[in-house]
Design a protein around this motif. Sequence first.
Motif, short mmCIF file in Angstrom:
data_model
loop_
_atom_site.label_atom_id
_atom_site.label_comp_id
_atom_site.label_asym_id
_atom_site.label_seq_id
_atom_site.Cartn_x
_atom_site.Cartn_y
_atom_site.Cartn_z
N ILE A 145 5.40 -5.00 21.35
CA ILE A 145 6.58 -5.85 21.49
C ILE A 145 7.73 -5.19 20.75
CG2 ILE A 145 7.58 -8.13 21.08
CD1 ILE A 145 4.77 -9.28 21.18
N SER A 146 8.88 -5.09 21.45
CA SER A 146 10.08 -4.51 20.83
C SER A 146 11.16 -5.58 20.73
CB SER A 146 10.61 -3.34 21.67
OG SER A 146 9.68 -2.27 21.68
N ASP A 147 11.94 -5.49 19.68
CA ASP A 147 13.02 -6.45 19.44
C ASP A 147 14.30 -5.94 20.13
OD1 ASP A 147 14.92 -8.22 18.54
OD2 ASP A 147 14.23 -8.18 16.45
N ALA A 148 14.69 -6.60 21.20
CA ALA A 148 15.87 -6.17 21.96
C ALA A 148 17.16 -6.47 21.24
CB ALA A 148 15.87 -6.85 23.34
N SER A 149 17.13 -7.33 20.21
CA SER A 149 18.37 -7.70 19.51
C SER A 149 18.74 -6.69 18.45
CB SER A 149 18.22 -9.09 18.87
OG SER A 149 17.19 -9.07 17.88
N GLN A 150 17.81 -5.80 18.07
CA GLN A 150 18.08 -4.82 17.03
C GLN A 150 18.45 -3.47 17.65
OE1 GLN A 150 15.46 -4.61 13.59
NE2 GLN A 150 14.37 -6.46 14.31
N HIS A 151 19.12 -2.66 16.87
CA HIS A 151 19.52 -1.33 17.31
C HIS A 151 18.28 -0.48 17.62
CE1 HIS A 151 21.54 2.50 17.62
NE2 HIS A 151 20.76 3.00 16.65
N ASP A 152 18.30 0.18 18.77
CA ASP A 152 17.25 1.09 19.23
C ASP A 152 15.94 0.37 19.55
OD1 ASP A 152 16.74 3.67 20.06
OD2 ASP A 152 15.73 4.23 18.20
N MET A 153 16.00 -0.97 19.60
CA MET A 153 14.86 -1.78 20.03
C MET A 153 13.56 -1.36 19.34
SD MET A 153 15.53 -2.21 24.10
CE MET A 153 17.15 -2.69 24.73
N PRO A 154 13.44 -1.58 18.04
CA PRO A 154 12.24 -1.14 17.31
C PRO A 154 11.02 -1.99 17.67
CG PRO A 154 13.62 -2.48 15.90
CD PRO A 154 14.41 -2.26 17.16
N ILE A 155 9.87 -1.38 17.49
CA ILE A 155 8.60 -2.09 17.71
C ILE A 155 8.39 -3.06 16.55
CG2 ILE A 155 6.10 -1.84 17.89
CD1 ILE A 155 6.61 0.97 19.03
N ILE A 156 8.04 -4.30 16.89
CA ILE A 156 7.76 -5.29 15.84
C ILE A 156 6.31 -5.73 15.87
CG2 ILE A 156 10.13 -6.12 15.80
CD1 ILE A 156 9.17 -8.55 17.44
N TYR A 157 5.56 -5.33 16.89
CA TYR A 157 4.15 -5.73 16.98
C TYR A 157 3.42 -4.77 17.91
CZ TYR A 157 -0.07 -8.15 18.48
OH TYR A 157 -1.37 -8.44 18.77
N CYS A 158 2.16 -4.49 17.57
CA CYS A 158 1.24 -3.79 18.48
C CYS A 158 -0.17 -4.27 18.20
CB CYS A 158 1.35 -2.27 18.33
SG CYS A 158 0.73 -1.62 16.76
N ASN A 159 -1.00 -4.30 19.20
CA ASN A 159 -2.37 -4.79 19.02
C ASN A 159 -3.32 -3.64 18.75
OD1 ASN A 159 -2.53 -3.65 21.55
ND2 ASN A 159 -3.64 -5.34 22.48
N HIS A 160 -4.60 -4.00 18.54
CA HIS A 160 -5.61 -2.99 18.20
C HIS A 160 -5.81 -1.99 19.34
CE1 HIS A 160 -6.41 -4.91 14.48
NE2 HIS A 160 -7.07 -5.96 14.97
N TYR A 168 -2.31 5.85 16.55
CA TYR A 168 -1.40 5.47 15.46
C TYR A 168 -1.78 4.10 14.92
CZ TYR A 168 1.81 9.24 16.86
OH TYR A 168 2.37 10.45 17.16
N GLY A 169 -1.67 3.93 13.58
CA GLY A 169 -1.87 2.62 12.98
C GLY A 169 -0.62 1.77 13.09
N THR A 170 -0.79 0.47 12.84
CA THR A 170 0.34 -0.46 12.97
C THR A 170 1.50 -0.05 12.09
OG1 THR A 170 -1.17 -2.29 13.50
CG2 THR A 170 1.03 -2.86 12.73
N GLN A 171 1.24 0.31 10.84
CA GLN A 171 2.32 0.64 9.92
C GLN A 171 3.07 1.91 10.33
OE1 GLN A 171 3.30 -1.51 7.65
NE2 GLN A 171 1.62 -2.80 8.44
N GLU A 172 2.39 2.79 11.10
CA GLU A 172 3.04 4.01 11.60
C GLU A 172 3.92 3.73 12.82
OE1 GLU A 172 0.10 7.65 10.94
OE2 GLU A 172 -0.91 5.96 11.91
N VAL A 173 3.74 2.57 13.42
CA VAL A 173 4.42 2.24 14.68
C VAL A 173 5.59 1.30 14.45
CG1 VAL A 173 4.13 1.06 16.89
CG2 VAL A 173 2.36 2.64 16.07
#
Length: 611
Positions: A145-160, A168-173
């Motif tokens: 899941i990426s946040d469309a409201s933030q600059h460059d649409m960063p990833i805010i969630y990924c599953n296992h 890649y681990g969650t903290q790396e993403v």
Amino acid sequence: MDPSSTEREFGRILEESLNEIFIFDAVTLQFLQVNRGGRENLGMTIQELRELTPVDIKPHMTRESFEALIQPLRNGSQETLVFDTLHRRKNGSDYEVEVHLQLASFHDLPAFVATILDTTKRNQVANDLRVRNRAIESVGVGVVISDASQHDMPIIYCNHAFERITGYGTQEVIGRNCRFLQQDDRDQEARHTIRETLHSGEECRVLLRNYRKDGQLFWNDLLISPVKNSAGVVTHYVGLCNDLTQRIRAEVEKSDRETRLQAILNTAVEAIITIDEWGVCESLNPAAETMFGYSVKEVIGQNISMLMPSPYREEHDQYLQNYLRTGEKKIIGIGREVVGRRKSGEEFPMELSVSEVRLKETRLFTGMVRDVTELKHAQQQLIQAERLTALGEATARLAHESRNSLQRIQIAVETARLHCDEHQLLVDQLNSIENASDRLHALHEEVRNYAAPLNLEFEETTLAKVWRSAWSATQHLRQGRQVHLIEQIPTDQIYCRVDRFRFEQVFRNLFENALVACSDPVEIAISVTETHTPLGDKWRLSIQDNGVGLDEQQRRRVFEPFFTTKAKGTGLGMAIAQRIVEAHGGTISVGSGFLGSGQRNGAEFIIEISR
């Protein structure tokens, strides 16, 4: 404002509050006041509630546990107490609540004021979210899941699954844009599609080349879906990542196998044809196209019997159905010699072997076909050569033994002539003996020539020059007669490699036969056309006269040695002509002998020879 009216207004506000409000005595814990929200949710009247305490509507609490819970309020160590519990309605059903409890004064007496929030729906939503999160975490598809409201649409969630797929681990993403998975492989059409999708706020599905943390390529089947708020504004993007690497690798390997197989089929010398269990053609290779003269489009979807002459054509489907029903094999897995039929209508011998392939729901039959026309021709030539060798040896012995006898007969005839000038009857008899001797000698020569090996001397020449030379050699037979040679040819440049002397012998034999068979005026027509066959380009020559033609027996036996319709003839002329043509790799046959109107028009012979 009158204090009493203010109190009444405040009481009305509490009564109408959407939250449940309970006031109970600080000492006895008896309810003093409960607003409408509390009464309606519990399903009780105020009179019923004033007989109860908070412990009576909390099924999991005792007086002691409740007293211990509110003790911090009593001793002043806390001003407000918040806790979750269950309330039980009059009908016995329970509902979840969040209690905000304070110690206050009610009509100058110490009392507890409880504000109750019914948290059933909130907890249900939270529970649903936990279930959904657990489901998202357990699926095999990567979810990001990426946040469309933030600059460059960063990833805010990924599953296992996303972690497993990418390495890649969650903290790396978290906090990075998804494009980091493409590394330096940016020249992809799918990237353009993604940019257009993000710009339009629509959904899209693309196939991307992505790279794991260890640098290994994987094919990402990516579905991007926007999440919009109540105002229709995109707030987030959800990406579903499916690793298709194994599937694509399998498809590539399958494609490679099919390409290799197709290359084998395309270069195979034998014709290879596949049909289904109903006899319908599913594939054929270029060799089959060449062999039968049909294109792929003309055969695919048609019954294979179109490549068979009668009666095989009519029997094929029945044979196939009998095999499917009984399992009785007549050709499958065995192979045998059969007859095929080209698009031109020409029938030819072929060796056919059939194999069966069983699929899940159907069967396929693959036939490998070899045209044995040349093999048959070679075998016939070998047999003919063996027969001619034996005939030549016999003829040589016969000629050796008979030559002396013929010479003695000739000497005796010439000696007798010296003594019988006045005996005409005797002279006539001697002439008959001499003619018989000459014919016997000619027969020996014909047989010797027929049986002798053909040593051909090939040269590039035009067939028109050859047949015109043969025509000139028949001048003595045409003397004083009405004879016309009609040439129906597009050009004189009918080049091919032949032995001029031998092929002139063929034309001379055909001309001489026509001159003997036809009454004046005699017309002999020669026409030439170019034909294209699976074995190469050929010249097709038709030599046709305007005589009485050939009956069925003559057509059948015309090339047999010693068969003749002439009063004077050995019957070897056409047999020798056939042998010469076949030694050149060509064929000679009896034509239809019909004009275009269907009227019979003398004898016709067809010669086909490679260009």
